[in-house]
Design a protein around this motif. Structure first.
Motif, PDB file in Angstrom:
ATOM      1  N   PHE A  92     -71.758 -14.968 -23.770  1.00  0.00           N
ATOM      2  CA  PHE A  92     -72.990 -14.277 -24.066  1.00  0.00           C
ATOM      3  C   PHE A  92     -74.347 -15.295 -24.017  1.00  0.00           C
ATOM      4  N   ASP A  93     -74.208 -16.265 -24.645  1.00  0.00           N
ATOM      5  CA  ASP A  93     -75.185 -17.419 -24.392  1.00  0.00           C
ATOM      6  C   ASP A  93     -75.786 -17.736 -22.997  1.00  0.00           C
ATOM      7  N   LEU A  94     -74.538 -18.000 -22.263  1.00  0.00           N
ATOM      8  CA  LEU A  94     -74.769 -18.272 -20.639  1.00  0.00           C
ATOM      9  C   LEU A  94     -75.711 -16.954 -19.877  1.00  0.00           C
ATOM     10  N   LEU A  95     -75.161 -15.818 -20.297  1.00  0.00           N
ATOM     11  CA  LEU A  95     -75.786 -14.618 -19.793  1.00  0.00           C
ATOM     12  C   LEU A  95     -77.153 -14.478 -20.277  1.00  0.00           C
ATOM     13  N   GLN A  96     -77.388 -14.602 -21.601  1.00  0.00           N
ATOM     14  CA  GLN A  96     -78.830 -14.463 -22.300  1.00  0.00           C
ATOM     15  C   GLN A  96     -79.633 -15.630 -21.531  1.00  0.00           C
ATOM     16  N   ILE A 100     -85.305 -17.172 -11.500  1.00  0.00           N
ATOM     17  CA  ILE A 100     -85.195 -18.565 -11.547  1.00  0.00           C
ATOM     18  C   ILE A 100     -83.795 -19.252 -11.317  1.00  0.00           C
ATOM     19  N   PRO A 101     -83.495 -19.909 -10.341  1.00  0.00           N
ATOM     20  CA  PRO A 101     -82.231 -20.420 -10.418  1.00  0.00           C
ATOM     21  C   PRO A 101     -82.112 -21.524 -11.287  1.00  0.00           C
ATOM     22  N   VAL A 102     -80.926 -21.541 -11.965  1.00  0.00           N
ATOM     23  CA  VAL A 102     -80.779 -22.729 -12.639  1.00  0.00           C
ATOM     24  C   VAL A 102     -79.358 -23.553 -12.676  1.00  0.00           C
ATOM     25  N   ASP A 103     -79.531 -24.690 -12.468  1.00  0.00           N
ATOM     26  CA  ASP A 103     -78.413 -25.645 -12.033  1.00  0.00           C
ATOM     27  C   ASP A 103     -77.524 -25.663 -13.155  1.00  0.00           C
ATOM     28  N   GLN A 152     -76.314 -28.532 -14.507  1.00  0.00           N
ATOM     29  CA  GLN A 152     -76.654 -29.784 -15.711  1.00  0.00           C
ATOM     30  C   GLN A 152     -77.688 -28.837 -16.640  1.00  0.00           C
ATOM     31  N   GLU A 153     -78.376 -27.923 -16.258  1.00  0.00           N
ATOM     32  CA  GLU A 153     -79.537 -27.481 -17.174  1.00  0.00           C
ATOM     33  C   GLU A 153     -78.583 -26.505 -18.112  1.00  0.00           C
ATOM     34  N   LEU A 154     -77.688 -25.700 -17.598  1.00  0.00           N
ATOM     35  CA  LEU A 154     -76.870 -24.759 -18.322  1.00  0.00           C
ATOM     36  C   LEU A 154     -75.986 -25.609 -19.305  1.00  0.00           C
ATOM     37  N   LEU A 155     -75.442 -26.697 -18.933  1.00  0.00           N
ATOM     38  CA  LEU A 155     -74.612 -27.265 -19.676  1.00  0.00           C
ATOM     39  C   LEU A 155     -75.330 -27.879 -20.943  1.00  0.00           C
ATOM     40  N   GLU A 156     -76.689 -28.229 -20.741  1.00  0.00           N
ATOM     41  CA  GLU A 156     -77.514 -29.033 -21.709  1.00  0.00           C
ATOM     42  C   GLU A 156     -78.060 -27.746 -22.554  1.00  0.00           C
ATOM     43  N   LYS A 157     -78.535 -26.705 -22.165  1.00  0.00           N
ATOM     44  CA  LYS A 157     -79.337 -25.719 -22.788  1.00  0.00           C
ATOM     45  C   LYS A 157     -78.027 -24.762 -23.574  1.00  0.00           C
ATOM     46  N   VAL A 158     -76.908 -24.466 -23.001  1.00  0.00           N
ATOM     47  CA  VAL A 158     -76.047 -23.470 -23.530  1.00  0.00           C
ATOM     48  C   VAL A 158     -75.064 -24.151 -24.500  1.00  0.00           C
ATOM     49  N   TRP A 159     -74.603 -25.158 -23.636  1.00  0.00           N
ATOM     50  CA  TRP A 159     -73.499 -26.043 -24.580  1.00  0.00           C
ATOM     51  C   TRP A 159     -73.992 -27.159 -25.074  1.00  0.00           C
ATOM     52  N   GLY A 160     -75.117 -27.700 -25.053  1.00  0.00           N
ATOM     53  CA  GLY A 160     -75.772 -29.003 -25.965  1.00  0.00           C
ATOM     54  C   GLY A 160     -75.110 -30.141 -25.522  1.00  0.00           C
ATOM     55  N   SER A 212     -68.065 -30.060 -13.714  1.00  0.00           N
ATOM     56  CA  SER A 212     -67.030 -29.768 -12.551  1.00  0.00           C
ATOM     57  C   SER A 212     -66.608 -28.311 -12.699  1.00  0.00           C
ATOM     58  N   ARG A 213     -66.409 -27.999 -14.158  1.00  0.00           N
ATOM     59  CA  ARG A 213     -65.484 -26.936 -14.529  1.00  0.00           C
ATOM     60  C   ARG A 213     -66.113 -25.856 -15.320  1.00  0.00           C
ATOM     61  N   THR A 214     -66.542 -26.399 -16.387  1.00  0.00           N
ATOM     62  CA  THR A 214     -67.025 -25.113 -17.496  1.00  0.00           C
ATOM     63  C   THR A 214     -67.961 -24.332 -17.037  1.00  0.00           C
ATOM     64  N   VAL A 215     -68.962 -24.630 -16.360  1.00  0.00           N
ATOM     65  CA  VAL A 215     -69.987 -23.441 -15.993  1.00  0.00           C
ATOM     66  C   VAL A 215     -69.396 -22.662 -14.965  1.00  0.00           C
ATOM     67  N   ASP A 216     -68.721 -23.108 -14.048  1.00  0.00           N
ATOM     68  CA  ASP A 216     -68.141 -22.403 -12.996  1.00  0.00           C
ATOM     69  C   ASP A 216     -67.092 -21.410 -13.568  1.00  0.00           C
ATOM     70  N   VAL A 217     -66.359 -21.534 -14.612  1.00  0.00           N
ATOM     71  CA  VAL A 217     -65.071 -20.938 -15.052  1.00  0.00           C
ATOM     72  C   VAL A 217     -65.863 -19.814 -15.816  1.00  0.00           C
ATOM     73  N   HIS A 218     -67.078 -19.850 -16.537  1.00  0.00           N
ATOM     74  CA  HIS A 218     -67.590 -19.008 -17.293  1.00  0.00           C
ATOM     75  C   HIS A 218     -68.438 -17.957 -16.319  1.00  0.00           C
ATOM     76  N   ILE A 219     -68.892 -18.601 -15.520  1.00  0.00           N
ATOM     77  CA  ILE A 219     -69.608 -17.673 -14.419  1.00  0.00           C
ATOM     78  C   ILE A 219     -68.534 -16.750 -13.786  1.00  0.00           C
ATOM     79  N   SER A 220     -67.322 -17.234 -13.373  1.00  0.00           N
ATOM     80  CA  SER A 220     -66.487 -16.507 -12.725  1.00  0.00           C
ATOM     81  C   SER A 220     -66.017 -15.240 -13.824  1.00  0.00           C
ATOM     82  N   THR A 221     -65.872 -15.504 -14.978  1.00  0.00           N
ATOM     83  CA  THR A 221     -65.327 -14.684 -16.030  1.00  0.00           C
ATOM     84  C   THR A 221     -66.470 -13.567 -16.090  1.00  0.00           C
ATOM     85  N   LEU A 222     -67.800 -14.101 -16.172  1.00  0.00           N
ATOM     86  CA  LEU A 222     -68.895 -13.111 -16.302  1.00  0.00           C
ATOM     87  C   LEU A 222     -68.835 -12.188 -15.214  1.00  0.00           C
TER      88      LEU A 222
END
Length: 218
Positions: A155-159, A167-170, A172-180, A188-198
């Motif tokens: 949910f945090d990622l989608l929001q 606006i394309p978000v890379d 690194q920004e997603l990891l810093e803003k969503v995961w902190g 290499s793994r976390t964002v791609d896995v969550h995007i795939s699940t979404l």
């Protein structure tokens, strides 16, 4: 996001517009305060970039008039008048942020994004993307009136992507803003896995990959 640049230095204004366009923003330019105000009240903009020393109507007067007339579009003063007194004056008449010249383009982008997110959160707690509805208060996602179960991070990622719509978000920004946080393995793994699940839960048409730039919700 749609940005209005009110700047009388035509070379600088066009350079800002070109850079914003390169970063997937929509950007319009006005070269004096009178036309700038007409554009600001006649069209919808997500953020206004405003110089102070303008012909026709100075930026301080323009900002004050917009606020007095009920226009709450976020205003970022971009000006060489950047003493502490100038900053306080600008903020007191209703500006939302202040960046002195010369400036770094990446810092400008970061501030625009922050103002855009603030503007969205102030306007509504419901975000609509086609037939997808995101209720940021209830943390509820529905599509075609059917509830879609998401984990907290999904949910945090989608929001975050929805609040930066267009606006394309890379990664690194997603990891810093969503995961902190940020590290090479997560990169290499976390964002791609969550995007795939979404995409599996929402459909493949909501989150797009913009090669070389990141992920984007349109």
């Amino acid at each position: 996001m749609k940005i209005l640049i009110i700047e009388d230095n035509r070379i600088l204004a066009r350079n800002i517009r070109e850079y914003l366009t390169l970063k997937s923003f929509q950007a319009e330019v006005a070269f004096d305060g009178i036309i700038g105000k007409e554009r600001a009240i006649g069209e919808h903009f997500d953020v206004i970039i405003l110089d102070i020393n303008l012909p026709g109507k100075d930026g301080l007067t323009l900002c004050r008039e917009l606020r007095e007339e009920g226009n709450n579009t976020p205003v970022l003063f971009l000006t060489s008048r950047n003493t502490p007194k100038d900053v306080v004056t600008g903020l007191n008449i209703g500006a939302d942020d202040y960046l002195g010249k010369p400036f770094d383009f990446e810092e400008l982008i970061s501030r625009i994004k922050a103002l855009g997110r603030r503007n969205i959160s102030n306007k509504t707690t419901i975000i609509h993307i086609s037939d997808l509805e995101i209720d940021t208060t209830k943390r509820l996602v529905t599509r075609n009136f059917e509830i879609i179960e998401l984990s907290t991070k999904e949910f945090d990622l989608l929001q975050y992507l929805a609040q930066n719509r267009g606006i394309p978000v890379d990664r690194q920004e997603l990891l810093e803003k969503v995961w902190g946080e940020f590290d090479a393995y997560m990169f290499s793994r976390t964002v791609d896995v969550h995007i795939s699940t979404l995409r599996k839960k929402l459909g493949k048409d909501i989150v797009e990959t913009r090669k070389g730039f990141g992920y984007v919700v349109n």
